[in-house]
Design an enzyme around this catalytic site. Sequence first.
Site, mmCIF file in Angstrom:
data_model
loop_
_atom_site.group_PDB
_atom_site.id
_atom_site.type_symbol
_atom_site.label_atom_id
_atom_site.label_comp_id
_atom_site.label_asym_id
_atom_site.label_seq_id
_atom_site.Cartn_x
_atom_site.Cartn_y
_atom_site.Cartn_z
ATOM 1 N N ASN A 13 -13.439 -29.668 12.301
ATOM 2 C CA ASN A 13 -12.818 -28.902 13.386
ATOM 3 C C ASN A 13 -12.314 -29.895 14.424
ATOM 4 O OD1 ASN A 13 -12.134 -27.212 15.489
ATOM 5 N ND2 ASN A 13 -14.260 -26.754 16.075
ATOM 6 N N LYS A 15 -10.713 -29.336 17.062
ATOM 7 C CA LYS A 15 -10.646 -28.772 18.421
ATOM 8 C C LYS A 15 -9.267 -29.108 19.023
ATOM 9 C CE LYS A 15 -15.581 -29.491 18.708
ATOM 10 N NZ LYS A 15 -16.753 -29.179 19.475
ATOM 11 N N HIS A 99 -16.210 -19.309 17.206
ATOM 12 C CA HIS A 99 -16.759 -20.640 17.528
ATOM 13 C C HIS A 99 -17.390 -20.577 18.915
ATOM 14 C CE1 HIS A 99 -16.919 -24.877 18.652
ATOM 15 N NE2 HIS A 99 -16.943 -25.128 17.352
ATOM 16 N N GLU A 101 -17.277 -22.400 21.426
ATOM 17 C CA GLU A 101 -16.384 -22.647 22.576
ATOM 18 C C GLU A 101 -15.521 -21.421 22.863
ATOM 19 O OE1 GLU A 101 -14.933 -26.363 21.016
ATOM 20 O OE2 GLU A 101 -16.974 -27.121 21.267
ATOM 21 N N GLU A 171 -24.190 -22.660 14.059
ATOM 22 C CA GLU A 171 -23.958 -23.771 14.979
ATOM 23 C C GLU A 171 -24.737 -23.523 16.266
ATOM 24 O OE1 GLU A 171 -20.091 -25.985 14.119
ATOM 25 O OE2 GLU A 171 -19.578 -24.300 15.380
ATOM 26 N N GLY A 177 -21.396 -31.024 20.100
ATOM 27 C CA GLY A 177 -20.783 -32.034 20.956
ATOM 28 C C GLY A 177 -21.774 -32.724 21.876
ATOM 29 N N SER A 216 -23.153 -31.755 15.901
ATOM 30 C CA SER A 216 -23.375 -33.211 15.895
ATOM 31 C C SER A 216 -23.682 -33.763 14.506
ATOM 32 C CB SER A 216 -24.473 -33.589 16.899
ATOM 33 O OG SER A 216 -24.069 -33.224 18.210
HETATM 34 C C1 PEP Z 1 -17.880 -27.987 16.117
HETATM 35 O O1 PEP Z 1 -16.859 -28.196 16.731
HETATM 36 O O2 PEP Z 1 -17.979 -26.951 15.444
HETATM 37 C C2 PEP Z 1 -18.971 -28.966 16.171
HETATM 38 C C3 PEP Z 1 -20.058 -28.738 15.476
HETATM 39 O O3 PEP Z 1 -18.783 -30.093 16.953
HETATM 40 P P1 PEP Z 1 -19.643 -31.469 16.929
HETATM 41 O O4 PEP Z 1 -19.763 -31.882 15.486
HETATM 42 O O5 PEP Z 1 -18.835 -32.433 17.736
HETATM 43 O O6 PEP Z 1 -20.980 -31.160 17.518
#
Ligand code: PEP
Length: 252
Positions: A13, A15, A99, A101, A171, A177, A216
Amino acid sequence: MAEPSPTPVIAGNWKMHKGPESARKFCREFIQVAPPTTGRTILIFAPALSVCTVREALSEHRIGIGVQNIHWEDEGAFTGELSAAMAKEAGATHVLVGHSERRHVFGETDEQTAWKVAAALAHGLVPVLCVGETIEERKAGRLEEVILRQLHAATTELDERDLRRLLIAYEPVWAIGTGETATPADAADAHGRLRGRLRERLGDHAAGVPILYGGSVKPDNARELLAAEDVEGVLVGGASLDPRDFAKIAAA
Ligand code: PEP
C-alpha cells in the site's frame, strides 16, 4: 466466481506516495528483483493517478493492481472521488476498503465500508476489507468486539458467494506506520477470531478467504508473521515503497 488468489498474498500500500514517474521507476526496479509470481499473489495499491502507469509497466507480469479507496456511487457530482467502475476501467483488480487511515483520519464509517464493498463486488473488483482496533480498544479488552463489528458491518448484506470473494486484512491501528509490530501470536489470535466468524457464515469455505496481517511489516519480520496460524498474507505500507524491501517480503 473469480479465481481464488493463491496464497500467500503480498500486498503493498503506497498510500500518498509515488506519482506516475516514480511509480514507473519502482516497477522497473521491482521486476528485476521480484520473486516468481507463481504460488503467491502480489498486489500493489498505487495512488489512483499512477494506476495506469503501473498497469502498463507490469503488463507482462502477474501482479495485481489496486486502488486505495473508492466511492460507493458509480458516477456523479462527487468532486475528488473515484468509483469502482472507473478503477476497473483503469485496470485495477483490487481495492482497499476501510483502511485505518480512511476510518480514523477521514471519518469513514462502518456503513460506508459496506457500501464500498458492495460497489467493488458489483464491478468485479476484489475488496480487501481492513479491520483493526486502536490501542485504547485493545487495552480495554475490546479487540474481538471491534474487529468482528467491523467485519459484520461490511459483510452482513453479502451472500455466501460474494463473501468468498473478499480478502480481509487485520491491521491493528497501533501497529500501522509506528514501527510497532504485533507478535505472530497476536496476529494468530486476531486472525483466529476473524476466521471463527467467517466459519459461522461459510463453514469449511472460510478457509479459502485469505486473512492478511498489516502493521509495520518489514523484510526482517515478514517470514515469522507469514508462518503464524491463519496468516495468509501481509499488507505492507512503508516497506512497500522500496522495490528491494518489497521484493524481500514477497520472497519471505
Ligand atoms: C498499511 O498502510 O496498511 C500499513 C500496514 O502500513 P505500515 O506497513 O507502514 O505500518
